[in-house]
Design a protein around this motif. Structure first.
Motif, PDB file in Angstrom:
ATOM      1  N   ILE A 116      24.184  31.284  37.227  1.00 26.34           N
ATOM      2  CA  ILE A 116      24.018  30.090  38.058  1.00 26.34           C
ATOM      3  C   ILE A 116      22.718  29.393  37.673  1.00 26.34           C
ATOM      4  O   ILE A 116      21.644  29.987  37.687  1.00 26.34           O
ATOM      5  N   ASP A 117      22.858  28.154  37.289  1.00 28.50           N
ATOM      6  CA  ASP A 117      21.752  27.284  36.888  1.00 28.50           C
ATOM      7  C   ASP A 117      21.509  26.340  38.059  1.00 28.50           C
ATOM      8  O   ASP A 117      22.159  25.302  38.180  1.00 28.50           O
ATOM      9  N   TRP A 118      20.592  26.737  38.958  1.00 29.36           N
ATOM     10  CA  TRP A 118      20.376  25.972  40.192  1.00 29.36           C
ATOM     11  C   TRP A 118      19.929  24.542  39.945  1.00 29.36           C
ATOM     12  O   TRP A 118      20.444  23.631  40.602  1.00 29.36           O
ATOM     13  N   PRO A 119      18.972  24.277  39.033  1.00 29.56           N
ATOM     14  CA  PRO A 119      18.566  22.881  38.842  1.00 29.56           C
ATOM     15  C   PRO A 119      19.725  21.972  38.405  1.00 29.56           C
ATOM     16  O   PRO A 119      19.778  20.798  38.781  1.00 29.56           O
ATOM     17  N   ASN A 120      20.652  22.506  37.630  1.00 31.77           N
ATOM     18  CA  ASN A 120      21.782  21.710  37.148  1.00 31.77           C
ATOM     19  C   ASN A 120      23.061  21.942  37.944  1.00 31.77           C
ATOM     20  O   ASN A 120      24.108  21.366  37.608  1.00 31.77           O
ATOM     21  N   LYS A 121      22.986  22.761  38.974  1.00 29.81           N
ATOM     22  CA  LYS A 121      24.120  23.040  39.860  1.00 29.81           C
ATOM     23  C   LYS A 121      25.363  23.445  39.076  1.00 29.81           C
ATOM     24  O   LYS A 121      26.465  22.944  39.307  1.00 29.81           O
ATOM     25  N   ALA A 122      25.177  24.378  38.141  1.00 26.82           N
ATOM     26  CA  ALA A 122      26.260  24.811  37.267  1.00 26.82           C
ATOM     27  C   ALA A 122      26.338  26.330  37.238  1.00 26.82           C
ATOM     28  O   ALA A 122      25.341  27.024  37.457  1.00 26.82           O
ATOM     29  N   ALA A 123      27.549  26.842  36.957  1.00 26.86           N
ATOM     30  CA  ALA A 123      27.753  28.294  36.851  1.00 26.86           C
ATOM     31  C   ALA A 123      28.928  28.572  35.940  1.00 26.86           C
ATOM     32  O   ALA A 123      29.767  27.706  35.695  1.00 26.86           O
ATOM     33  N   SER A 124      28.989  29.802  35.476  1.00 30.17           N
ATOM     34  CA  SER A 124      30.131  30.301  34.724  1.00 30.17           C
ATOM     35  C   SER A 124      30.998  31.132  35.670  1.00 30.17           C
ATOM     36  O   SER A 124      30.493  31.729  36.626  1.00 30.17           O
ATOM     37  N   PHE A 125      32.280  31.166  35.372  1.00 26.20           N
ATOM     38  CA  PHE A 125      33.249  31.889  36.192  1.00 26.20           C
ATOM     39  C   PHE A 125      34.011  32.868  35.321  1.00 26.20           C
ATOM     40  O   PHE A 125      34.349  32.568  34.179  1.00 26.20           O
ATOM     41  N   ARG A 126      34.279  34.048  35.880  1.00 27.21           N
ATOM     42  CA  ARG A 126      35.162  34.994  35.209  1.00 27.21           C
ATOM     43  C   ARG A 126      35.912  35.786  36.270  1.00 27.21           C
ATOM     44  O   ARG A 126      35.442  35.939  37.404  1.00 27.21           O
ATOM     45  N   ILE A 127      37.088  36.253  35.879  1.00 26.09           N
ATOM     46  CA  ILE A 127      37.925  37.020  36.798  1.00 26.09           C
ATOM     47  C   ILE A 127      38.749  37.999  35.985  1.00 26.09           C
ATOM     48  O   ILE A 127      39.118  37.709  34.838  1.00 26.09           O
ATOM     49  N   VAL A 128      39.046  39.139  36.575  1.00 31.32           N
ATOM     50  CA  VAL A 128      39.937  40.110  35.943  1.00 31.32           C
ATOM     51  C   VAL A 128      40.636  40.917  37.028  1.00 31.32           C
ATOM     52  O   VAL A 128      40.025  41.294  38.030  1.00 31.32           O
ATOM     53  N   ILE A 129      41.928  41.102  36.836  1.00 29.20           N
ATOM     54  CA  ILE A 129      42.704  42.051  37.638  1.00 29.20           C
ATOM     55  C   ILE A 129      42.893  43.247  36.715  1.00 29.20           C
ATOM     56  O   ILE A 129      43.505  43.126  35.660  1.00 29.20           O
ATOM     57  N   TRP A 130      42.356  44.398  37.101  1.00 32.75           N
ATOM     58  CA  TRP A 130      42.314  45.540  36.200  1.00 32.75           C
ATOM     59  C   TRP A 130      43.676  46.175  35.940  1.00 32.75           C
ATOM     60  O   TRP A 130      43.987  46.526  34.820  1.00 32.75           O
ATOM     61  N   GLN A 131      44.467  46.368  36.956  1.00 28.32           N
ATOM     62  CA  GLN A 131      45.712  47.101  36.795  1.00 28.32           C
ATOM     63  C   GLN A 131      46.912  46.156  36.725  1.00 28.32           C
ATOM     64  O   GLN A 131      46.973  45.169  37.454  1.00 28.32           O
ATOM     65  N   ALA A 132      47.870  46.490  35.888  1.00 32.99           N
ATOM     66  CA  ALA A 132      49.068  45.667  35.701  1.00 32.99           C
ATOM     67  C   ALA A 132      49.798  45.424  37.021  1.00 32.99           C
ATOM     68  O   ALA A 132      50.339  44.334  37.240  1.00 32.99           O
ATOM     69  N   ALA A 133      49.817  46.397  37.914  1.00 29.26           N
ATOM     70  CA  ALA A 133      50.529  46.256  39.189  1.00 29.26           C
ATOM     71  C   ALA A 133      49.945  45.131  40.047  1.00 29.26           C
ATOM     72  O   ALA A 133      50.625  44.606  40.922  1.00 29.26           O
ATOM     73  N   GLY A 134      48.703  44.752  39.795  1.00 25.25           N
ATOM     74  CA  GLY A 134      48.078  43.674  40.560  1.00 25.25           C
ATOM     75  C   GLY A 134      48.236  42.305  39.935  1.00 25.25           C
ATOM     76  O   GLY A 134      47.861  41.296  40.530  1.00 25.25           O
ATOM     77  N   ARG A 135      48.810  42.255  38.738  1.00 23.69           N
ATOM     78  CA  ARG A 135      48.980  40.979  38.035  1.00 23.69           C
ATOM     79  C   ARG A 135      50.318  40.333  38.393  1.00 23.69           C
ATOM     80  O   ARG A 135      51.245  41.008  38.816  1.00 23.69           O
ATOM     81  N   ASP A 136      50.382  39.031  38.200  1.00 24.26           N
ATOM     82  CA  ASP A 136      51.614  38.262  38.444  1.00 24.26           C
ATOM     83  C   ASP A 136      52.058  38.322  39.897  1.00 24.26           C
ATOM     84  O   ASP A 136      53.253  38.238  40.187  1.00 24.26           O
ATOM     85  N   ARG A 137      51.115  38.433  40.802  1.00 23.83           N
ATOM     86  CA  ARG A 137      51.432  38.473  42.231  1.00 23.83           C
ATOM     87  C   ARG A 137      50.687  37.383  42.994  1.00 23.83           C
ATOM     88  O   ARG A 137      50.739  37.353  44.216  1.00 23.83           O
ATOM     89  N   VAL A 183      33.741  36.533  39.535  1.00 23.97           N
ATOM     90  CA  VAL A 183      32.292  36.392  39.434  1.00 23.97           C
ATOM     91  C   VAL A 183      31.889  34.959  39.111  1.00 23.97           C
ATOM     92  O   VAL A 183      32.484  34.312  38.242  1.00 23.97           O
ATOM     93  N   LEU A 184      30.885  34.474  39.809  1.00 26.18           N
ATOM     94  CA  LEU A 184      30.138  33.287  39.395  1.00 26.18           C
ATOM     95  C   LEU A 184      28.830  33.839  38.852  1.00 26.18           C
ATOM     96  O   LEU A 184      28.100  34.524  39.570  1.00 26.18           O
ATOM     97  N   ASN A 185      28.531  33.570  37.596  1.00 25.82           N
ATOM     98  CA  ASN A 185      27.292  34.100  37.022  1.00 25.82           C
ATOM     99  C   ASN A 185      26.564  33.027  36.230  1.00 25.82           C
ATOM    100  O   ASN A 185      27.079  31.933  36.039  1.00 25.82           O
TER     101      ASN A 185
END
Length: 184
Positions: free
Chosen positions: A84-105, A80-82
């Motif tokens: 978003i501050d358009w005048p300052n061209k800035a955003a926060s980023f977050r990410i999550v892989i929910w299940q262990a089987a999808g991690r470290d790949r 996710v980019l959330n």
């Protein structure tokens, strides 16, 4: 640019597609996965109705891009980019892989790289920032590989299982962005 465009983003191993309210059951299940909750510092519990309402708003929001990470045909997480501050061209980023089987790949690295490229190249952002907890060095290494730099530490910003945990603030500027790293 004053509105977030949300095209499908395709990589080698993952595809990012905009999340919708129809994804709420899978997202709700992912939000309850204990390790994903710990790595993201999520204490809150959300009802399915709350998740549906959030993603219904996100579908048309102009200040965020909520993407599902698809690998092997399955929805395994979100990026996710959330804020978003358009005048300052800035955003926060977050990410999550929910299940262990999808991690470290390499899925998270590739998904992050795709979303960063979209943020800098398509949305015209100048700054993308994130927060990573001290007990998640794997994520911090990924962020550093992508070019993020440490800006500072919010000391004891999270209490998890009775332990105070630091939160590291990292950012990447467009002039520092070098494109998609080798993933995998």
């Amino acid at each position: 640019m004053t509105q977030a465009t949300k095209p499908v983003l395709t990589g080698r191993a993952v595809t990012l597609r905009p999340l919708t309210r129809l994804d709420a059951p899978a997202i709700h299940a992912g939000l309850e996965e204990p390790e994903a909750k710990r790595l993201t510092g999520t204490h809150a519990r959300h009802t399915l109705a709350q998740v549906e309402a959030h993603y219904a708003r996100a579908e048309t929001a102009t200040d965020r891009c909520d993407y599902g990470i698809i690998a092997g045909g399955a929805l395994i997480g979100e990026a996710v980019l959330n804020g978003i501050d358009w005048p300052n061209k800035a955003a926060s980023f977050r990410i999550v892989i929910w299940q262990a089987a999808g991690r470290d790949r390499g899925y998270g690295t590739e998904a992050a790289a795709l979303l960063l490229r979209h943020g800098f190249e398509a949305l015209g952002l100048n700054r993308i920032e994130l927060e990573v907890y001290a007990f998640n060095p794997r994520a911090r290494r990924v962020y550093e590989k992508l070019g993020f730099r440490l800006e500072g530490t919010r000391r004891e910003a999270l209490i998890w299982d009775g332990e105070a945990v630091d939160a590291h603030i990292m950012s990447l500027l467009k002039r520092e962005y070098s494109g998609t790293p080798t993933v995998g």
